[in-house]
Design an enzyme around this catalytic site. Structure first.
Site, PDB file in Angstrom:
ATOM      1  N   LEU A  18      -4.211  -0.149  -3.141  1.00 27.44           N
ATOM      2  CA  LEU A  18      -4.201  -1.584  -2.837  1.00 27.44           C
ATOM      3  C   LEU A  18      -5.655  -1.751  -2.315  1.00 27.44           C
ATOM      4  CD1 LEU A  18      -1.224  -4.083  -2.091  1.00 27.44           C
ATOM      5  CD2 LEU A  18      -3.894  -4.674  -1.688  1.00 27.44           C
ATOM      6  N   ASP A  19      -6.684  -1.953  -3.157  1.00 26.95           N
ATOM      7  CA  ASP A  19      -8.134  -2.229  -2.689  1.00 26.95           C
ATOM      8  C   ASP A  19      -8.304  -3.772  -2.402  1.00 26.95           C
ATOM      9  OD1 ASP A  19     -10.744  -1.543  -2.142  1.00 26.95           O
ATOM     10  OD2 ASP A  19     -11.105  -2.227  -4.354  1.00 26.95           O
ATOM     11  N   HIS A  65     -16.536  -6.960   5.910  1.00 27.62           N
ATOM     12  CA  HIS A  65     -17.011  -5.906   6.781  1.00 27.62           C
ATOM     13  C   HIS A  65     -18.539  -6.268   6.842  1.00 27.62           C
ATOM     14  CE1 HIS A  65     -13.257  -3.787   6.482  1.00 27.62           C
ATOM     15  NE2 HIS A  65     -13.453  -3.780   5.118  1.00 27.62           N
ATOM     16  N   LYS A 110     -15.371  -6.063  -7.078  1.00 28.04           N
ATOM     17  CA  LYS A 110     -16.894  -6.137  -7.194  1.00 28.04           C
ATOM     18  C   LYS A 110     -17.519  -5.702  -8.529  1.00 28.04           C
ATOM     19  CE  LYS A 110     -17.636  -6.332  -2.141  1.00 28.04           C
ATOM     20  NZ  LYS A 110     -16.360  -6.072  -1.778  1.00 28.04           N
ATOM     21  N   GLY A 168     -12.688  -6.218  -1.630  1.00 26.77           N
ATOM     22  CA  GLY A 168     -12.640  -4.973  -2.764  1.00 26.77           C
ATOM     23  C   GLY A 168     -13.614  -4.425  -3.586  1.00 26.77           C
ATOM     24  N   THR A 214      -6.761  -4.735   0.718  1.00 24.29           N
ATOM     25  CA  THR A 214      -5.514  -5.104   1.650  1.00 24.29           C
ATOM     26  C   THR A 214      -5.791  -6.395   2.535  1.00 24.29           C
ATOM     27  OG1 THR A 214      -4.978  -2.743   1.598  1.00 24.29           O
ATOM     28  CG2 THR A 214      -3.896  -4.176   3.134  1.00 24.29           C
ATOM     29  N   ASP A 230       0.819  -1.219   0.201  1.00 27.72           N
ATOM     30  CA  ASP A 230       0.038   0.003   0.053  1.00 27.72           C
ATOM     31  C   ASP A 230       0.747   1.163   0.032  1.00 27.72           C
ATOM     32  OD1 ASP A 230      -2.953  -0.733   1.000  1.00 27.72           O
ATOM     33  OD2 ASP A 230      -1.369  -2.031   1.731  1.00 27.72           O
ATOM     34  N   ASP A 273     -12.341   4.403  -3.152  1.00 31.42           N
ATOM     35  CA  ASP A 273     -12.708   2.810  -3.604  1.00 31.42           C
ATOM     36  C   ASP A 273     -13.692   2.949  -4.823  1.00 31.42           C
ATOM     37  OD1 ASP A 273     -11.395   1.193  -1.124  1.00 31.42           O
ATOM     38  OD2 ASP A 273     -13.051   2.474   0.072  1.00 31.42           O
ATOM     39  N   GLU A 333      -5.493   7.091  -0.409  1.00 30.78           N
ATOM     40  CA  GLU A 333      -5.869   6.414   0.767  1.00 30.78           C
ATOM     41  C   GLU A 333      -5.189   6.567   2.097  1.00 30.78           C
ATOM     42  OE1 GLU A 333      -7.707   2.313   2.692  1.00 30.78           O
ATOM     43  OE2 GLU A 333      -6.884   2.323   0.707  1.00 30.78           O
TER      44      GLU A 333
END
Length: 307
Positions: free
Chosen positions: A118-119, A197, A223, A219, A121, A50, A246, A73
């Site tokens: 880095l989506d 999440h 998606k 990520g 992580t 990242d 994102d 980010e």
């Protein structure tokens, strides 16, 4: 021949910068020392990848386009970035495309670039490598108008002969490239949502949509790629947590092929540099049939999520 418009030069550079980023991501993984630190907790991680990727992307683009606002980010010290992290190439094929008329007069200071180095992580640290993306989104007038998504590990299970990684890019008014646009199976409601999440609200919202199946992956970039490749019909995330970096690149690519992304209330996202970073009212995205899903989000869910 007139020199290419600024927007096309930025996208062409972002393409090469994202490819360099992917190399860094793979190199860090190959060393086996990810340098993981927790930011706000076990589900909010940062790795050496990242950090290095953000330095590489931001420094490379800032050197070429010094007046563009770049928001990444990671909060990083503004150290001198070593030359080996700088990518000054560009994708020639992108420069050959005609810039849409409404974007030909854009000036550097009018662009905002949103970077997620880095989506996915958490998935990266767990070895779920195909969930990982590098996201570079380009906004003008508060709207996402162009984006680059790199998947450093695309094809990583396809054997040693397969080409590893790919870069998808898109510009509103031109289209999106680097993948095969496919619609999800007709009449099937396949919902893609968060892997790490989840919450009661997230799950209640999905249940209300009566899905045929649910895919849980990491990520936001990943998606949206699943939507444009027809693996899922709707991306539904009834929770705060997603941030502007994102959604900016994925939104531009999704919109470039006629899809739609909003918060759970149906509000568009704003990407001007002053905007708050959190998308606090969740995410609803589809390639087709947006209204079908939007009309079925329960009011209880909407009332729980304040934009």
């Amino acid at each position: 021949m007139a020199s290419p418009a600024l927007l096309m030069r930025v996208v062409a550079s972002a393409y090469s910068v994202a490819e360099k980023a992917a190399t860094i991501v793979r190199n860090v993984m190959a060393t086996g020392d990810l340098g993981v630190v927790e930011k706000t907790g076990a589900n909010d991680l940062q790795t050496k990848a990242d950090r290095l990727v953000q330095m590489s992307i931001c420094a490379s683009l800032a050197r070429k386009f010094p007046k563009v606002t770049i928001i990444g980010e990671e909060e990083l010290p503004t150290d001198e970035v070593t030359e080996e992290l700088i990518e000054d190439g560009h994708c020639e094929e992108i420069l050959k495309k005609t810039c849409p008329a409404q974007y030909t007069g854009i000036k550097e200071e009018e662009l905002v670039i949103w970077v997620d180095p880095l989506d996915g992580t958490k998935e990266y640290t767990e070895g779920l490598l195909d969930h990982v993306t590098v996201l570079i989104g380009i906004a003008y007038g508060g709207k996402a108008i162009a984006g680059v998504i790199n998947q450093p590990y695309y094809n990583y299970e396809a054997g040693t002969d397969a080409l590893l990684g790919r870069t998808i890019w898109g510009v509103l008014g031109i289209g999106a490239f680097g993948f095969q646009l496919t619609e999800a199976p007709a009449g099937k409601h396949i919902i893609i949502t968060t892997r790490s999440h989840s919450s009661t609200l997230v799950n209640d919202c999905i249940s209300a949509l009566n899905p045929d199946s649910i895919i849980r992956v990491g990520g936001a970039g990943n998606k949206i790629v699943q939507l444009i490749e027809g693996k899922a019909s709707a991306y539904v995330f009834a929770s705060p947590g997603c941030k502007k970096w994102d959604t900016c690149a994925p939104e531009a690519i999704l919109h470039a092929v006629g899809g739609k992304i909003t918060d759970i209330h149906g509000n568009s996202f704003q990407y001007n540099k002053e905007v708050k970073h959190m998308n606090s009212a969740g995410v609803l995205a589809t390639l087709r049939n947006y209204d079908y899903y939007a009309s079925r989000i329960p009011n209880t869910v909407k009332q729980s999520l304040v934009p």
